[in-house]
Motif scaffolding. Structure first.
Motif, PDB file in Angstrom:
ATOM      1  N   PHE A  17      -3.476   3.804  -2.066  1.00 16.79           N
ATOM      2  CA  PHE A  17      -3.489   2.943  -3.248  1.00 16.79           C
ATOM      3  C   PHE A  17      -2.895   1.602  -2.802  1.00 16.79           C
ATOM      4  CE2 PHE A  17      -2.905   7.323  -4.517  1.00 16.79           C
ATOM      5  CZ  PHE A  17      -3.877   7.500  -5.488  1.00 16.79           C
ATOM      6  N   SER A  18      -3.540   0.513  -3.160  1.00 17.21           N
ATOM      7  CA  SER A  18      -3.074  -0.749  -2.595  1.00 17.21           C
ATOM      8  C   SER A  18      -3.284  -1.924  -3.534  1.00 17.21           C
ATOM      9  CB  SER A  18      -3.794  -1.024  -1.269  1.00 17.21           C
ATOM     10  OG  SER A  18      -5.175  -1.228  -1.474  1.00 17.21           O
ATOM     11  N   ARG A  19      -2.551  -2.989  -3.234  1.00 17.43           N
ATOM     12  CA  ARG A  19      -2.720  -4.303  -3.832  1.00 17.43           C
ATOM     13  C   ARG A  19      -2.706  -5.310  -2.684  1.00 17.43           C
ATOM     14  NH1 ARG A  19      -3.365  -1.139  -7.217  1.00 17.43           N
ATOM     15  NH2 ARG A  19      -2.608  -1.092  -9.379  1.00 17.43           N
ATOM     16  N   HIS A  20      -3.732  -6.138  -2.599  1.00 12.70           N
ATOM     17  CA  HIS A  20      -3.836  -7.122  -1.523  1.00 12.70           C
ATOM     18  C   HIS A  20      -4.263  -8.430  -2.174  1.00 12.70           C
ATOM     19  CE1 HIS A  20      -4.134  -8.257   2.699  1.00 12.70           C
ATOM     20  NE2 HIS A  20      -5.297  -8.844   2.448  1.00 12.70           N
ATOM     21  N   GLU A  21      -3.304  -9.344  -2.367  1.00 15.01           N
ATOM     22  CA  GLU A  21      -3.555 -10.524  -3.186  1.00 15.01           C
ATOM     23  C   GLU A  21      -3.105 -11.797  -2.481  1.00 15.01           C
ATOM     24  OE1 GLU A  21      -1.362  -9.772  -6.725  1.00 15.01           O
ATOM     25  OE2 GLU A  21      -2.246  -7.781  -7.043  1.00 15.01           O
ATOM     26  N   HIS A  22      -3.909 -12.846  -2.631  1.00 24.54           N
ATOM     27  CA  HIS A  22      -3.551 -14.143  -2.063  1.00 24.54           C
ATOM     28  C   HIS A  22      -2.541 -14.798  -3.009  1.00 24.54           C
ATOM     29  CE1 HIS A  22      -3.920 -18.395  -0.872  1.00 24.54           C
ATOM     30  NE2 HIS A  22      -4.205 -17.890   0.321  1.00 24.54           N
ATOM     31  N   GLY A  32       1.129   8.388  -9.191  1.00 25.46           N
ATOM     32  CA  GLY A  32       1.854   9.354  -9.996  1.00 25.46           C
ATOM     33  C   GLY A  32       3.075   9.941  -9.297  1.00 25.46           C
ATOM     34  N   ILE A  33       3.707   9.137  -8.443  1.00 25.51           N
ATOM     35  CA  ILE A  33       4.909   9.613  -7.751  1.00 25.51           C
ATOM     36  C   ILE A  33       6.037   8.604  -7.915  1.00 25.51           C
ATOM     37  CG2 ILE A  33       3.494  10.821  -6.034  1.00 25.51           C
ATOM     38  CD1 ILE A  33       4.390   8.657  -4.005  1.00 25.51           C
ATOM     39  N   LYS A  34       7.233   9.002  -7.498  1.00 26.25           N
ATOM     40  CA  LYS A  34       8.388   8.114  -7.493  1.00 26.25           C
ATOM     41  C   LYS A  34       8.670   7.662  -6.061  1.00 26.25           C
ATOM     42  CE  LYS A  34      10.544  10.460 -11.421  1.00 26.25           C
ATOM     43  NZ  LYS A  34      11.744  11.223 -11.902  1.00 26.25           N
ATOM     44  N   LEU A  35       9.413   6.581  -5.940  1.00 28.64           N
ATOM     45  CA  LEU A  35       9.744   6.070  -4.615  1.00 28.64           C
ATOM     46  C   LEU A  35      10.448   7.133  -3.787  1.00 28.64           C
ATOM     47  CD1 LEU A  35       9.827   3.691  -2.632  1.00 28.64           C
ATOM     48  CD2 LEU A  35      11.985   2.995  -3.688  1.00 28.64           C
ATOM     49  N   PRO A  95       6.625  -5.814  -8.156  1.00 23.84           N
ATOM     50  CA  PRO A  95       5.690  -5.309  -9.177  1.00 23.84           C
ATOM     51  C   PRO A  95       4.502  -4.574  -8.563  1.00 23.84           C
ATOM     52  CG  PRO A  95       6.399  -7.516  -9.743  1.00 23.84           C
ATOM     53  CD  PRO A  95       6.918  -7.246  -8.353  1.00 23.84           C
ATOM     54  N   ALA A  96       3.997  -5.066  -7.437  1.00 25.28           N
ATOM     55  CA  ALA A  96       2.867  -4.401  -6.776  1.00 25.28           C
ATOM     56  C   ALA A  96       3.266  -3.012  -6.290  1.00 25.28           C
ATOM     57  CB  ALA A  96       2.364  -5.255  -5.621  1.00 25.28           C
ATOM     58  N   ALA A  97       4.480  -2.891  -5.768  1.00 27.06           N
ATOM     59  CA  ALA A  97       4.955  -1.579  -5.320  1.00 27.06           C
ATOM     60  C   ALA A  97       5.061  -0.612  -6.493  1.00 27.06           C
ATOM     61  CB  ALA A  97       6.314  -1.725  -4.631  1.00 27.06           C
ATOM     62  N   ALA A  98       5.559  -1.101  -7.619  1.00 29.22           N
ATOM     63  CA  ALA A  98       5.666  -0.251  -8.806  1.00 29.22           C
ATOM     64  C   ALA A  98       4.284   0.193  -9.283  1.00 29.22           C
ATOM     65  CB  ALA A  98       6.394  -1.002  -9.917  1.00 29.22           C
ATOM     66  N   GLU A  99       3.297  -0.695  -9.175  1.00 27.32           N
ATOM     67  CA  GLU A  99       1.939  -0.375  -9.616  1.00 27.32           C
ATOM     68  C   GLU A  99       1.308   0.729  -8.774  1.00 27.32           C
ATOM     69  OE1 GLU A  99       1.205  -4.987 -11.030  1.00 27.32           O
ATOM     70  OE2 GLU A  99      -0.147  -4.092  -9.547  1.00 27.32           O
ATOM     71  N   VAL A 100       1.441   0.652  -7.453  1.00 23.73           N
ATOM     72  CA  VAL A 100       0.801   1.681  -6.626  1.00 23.73           C
ATOM     73  C   VAL A 100       1.508   3.021  -6.765  1.00 23.73           C
ATOM     74  CG1 VAL A 100      -0.181   0.023  -5.000  1.00 23.73           C
ATOM     75  CG2 VAL A 100       2.098   0.977  -4.543  1.00 23.73           C
ATOM     76  N   LEU A 101       2.828   3.000  -6.953  1.00 24.05           N
ATOM     77  CA  LEU A 101       3.545   4.254  -7.186  1.00 24.05           C
ATOM     78  C   LEU A 101       3.090   4.901  -8.496  1.00 24.05           C
ATOM     79  CD1 LEU A 101       7.114   3.131  -6.069  1.00 24.05           C
ATOM     80  CD2 LEU A 101       5.779   4.956  -4.998  1.00 24.05           C
ATOM     81  N   ALA A 146       0.839  -1.200   0.000  1.00 23.54           N
ATOM     82  CA  ALA A 146       0.000   0.000   0.000  1.00 23.54           C
ATOM     83  C   ALA A 146       0.870   1.245   0.000  1.00 23.54           C
ATOM     84  CB  ALA A 146      -0.937   0.003   1.200  1.00 23.54           C
ATOM     85  N   LEU A 147       0.362   2.272  -0.627  1.00 23.61           N
ATOM     86  CA  LEU A 147       1.000   3.583  -0.656  1.00 23.61           C
ATOM     87  C   LEU A 147      -0.030   4.578  -0.166  1.00 23.61           C
ATOM     88  CD1 LEU A 147       3.399   5.443  -1.637  1.00 23.61           C
ATOM     89  CD2 LEU A 147       2.138   5.638  -3.798  1.00 23.61           C
ATOM     90  N   GLY A 148       0.279   5.299   0.889  1.00 24.06           N
ATOM     91  CA  GLY A 148      -0.740   6.177   1.438  1.00 24.06           C
ATOM     92  C   GLY A 148      -0.188   7.411   2.106  1.00 24.06           C
ATOM     93  N   ARG A 149      -1.103   8.348   2.329  1.00 24.26           N
ATOM     94  CA  ARG A 149      -0.791   9.576   3.061  1.00 24.26           C
ATOM     95  C   ARG A 149      -2.072  10.102   3.680  1.00 24.26           C
ATOM     96  NH1 ARG A 149       0.094  14.206  -1.676  1.00 24.26           N
ATOM     97  NH2 ARG A 149      -1.949  13.973  -2.671  1.00 24.26           N
TER      98      ARG A 149
END
Length: 255
Positions: A30-35, A56-59, A46-52, A17-20
């Motif tokens: 923004f998140s990805r939560h997958e079994h 619309g931001i960079k790490l 890949p999930a981290a790249a997707e939420v970033l 997840a990426l949040g503020r």
């Protein structure tokens, strides 16, 4: 309004997840939560790249990286810690270790209104016929752990004083063996470790200045022994077979 990236792989779920905190105080996430089972290590980056990309931001635009430090799966904890360290080193960011059991409590708090003075007892499947457990209280906008974390037989978990909720998959996994479930005012087995909850916890830690250098990040282990021997697994299997046979006999031989 700082961004935090959180990664959590202590269970069979890969959670990123990426949040503020938004201007109105709500959590923008923004998140990805997958079994993913045992495939979390191949999915987490890949999930981290997707939420970033979705945000619309960079790490490097993040203020810190939070990770599920434990307790939990030995391999899963090392995956989350290693990923957090690698990303943090590359982007020159600090990290925030998050207690996985506290994240369960935070998931429960986010799911529904929580009455004042209610304790949250977390019971999470630890495999090897045991459960991780800890008790938390939400006061003055923070979680505090009452007592210590433990791992052991579900029958050994002691209920806290006063009204309490029971959260985590322990109730679903162990059923009637988890005696405290019958005494809880609410049981939430679906309240599990989730990176979105870790973002919320991480933002509060960030506000308090509670970050560490990536080199200092370590998993939290409450069990010294992480696997059973072949002989021990055979004993557990035999005990389960005997219990099943007894149950079938009591039920007239029904399967």
């Amino acid at each position: 309004m700082s961004w935090i990236l959180a990664v959590e792989t202590s269970t069979e779920w890969c959670s990123v997840a990426l949040g503020r905190a938004a201007a109105d105080g709500a959590l923008e996430c923004f998140s990805r939560h997958e079994h993913t089972g045992a495939r979390s290590s191949s999915r987490v980056l890949p999930a981290a790249a997707e939420v970033l990309a979705e945000a619309g931001i960079k790490l490097a635009d993040c203020a810190a990286i939070a990770f599920g430090a434990g307790p939990g799966s030995f391999t899963g904890l090392r995956t989350a810690c290693g990923v957090a360290q690698g990303l943090a080193f590359g982007a020159e960011l600090p990290v925030i270790p998050v207690n996985v059991l506290m994240a369960c409590a935070e998931s429960a708090r986010g799911a529904m209104p929580m009455p004042a003075d209610v304790s949250v007892l977390v019971a999470l499947d630890a495999r090897m016929d045991e459960a991780y457990s800890a008790c938390f209280q939400w006061k003055a906008g923070e979680w505090s752990m009452t007592g210590a974390m433990g791992v052991g037989a579900p029958e050994a978990i002691v209920r806290p004083d006063g009204e309490f909720w029971l959260v985590g998959n322990g109730a679903a996994v162990f059923g009637e063996r988890l005696d405290v479930a019958a005494q809880a005012s609410r049981v939430l087995p679906e309240a599990m470790p989730d990176a979105r909850a870790m973002v919320a916890i991480g933002l509060r830690a960030l506000a308090r200045g509670e970050t560490i250098d990536a080199a200092e990040a370590m998993p939290i282990y409450v069990r010294d022994k992480v696997a059973q021997t072949i002989a021990e697994r055979a004993v557990v299997a035999a005990e389960k077979a005997e219990k099943l046979k007894a149950a079938q006999a009591a039920g007239g031989g029904a399967p």
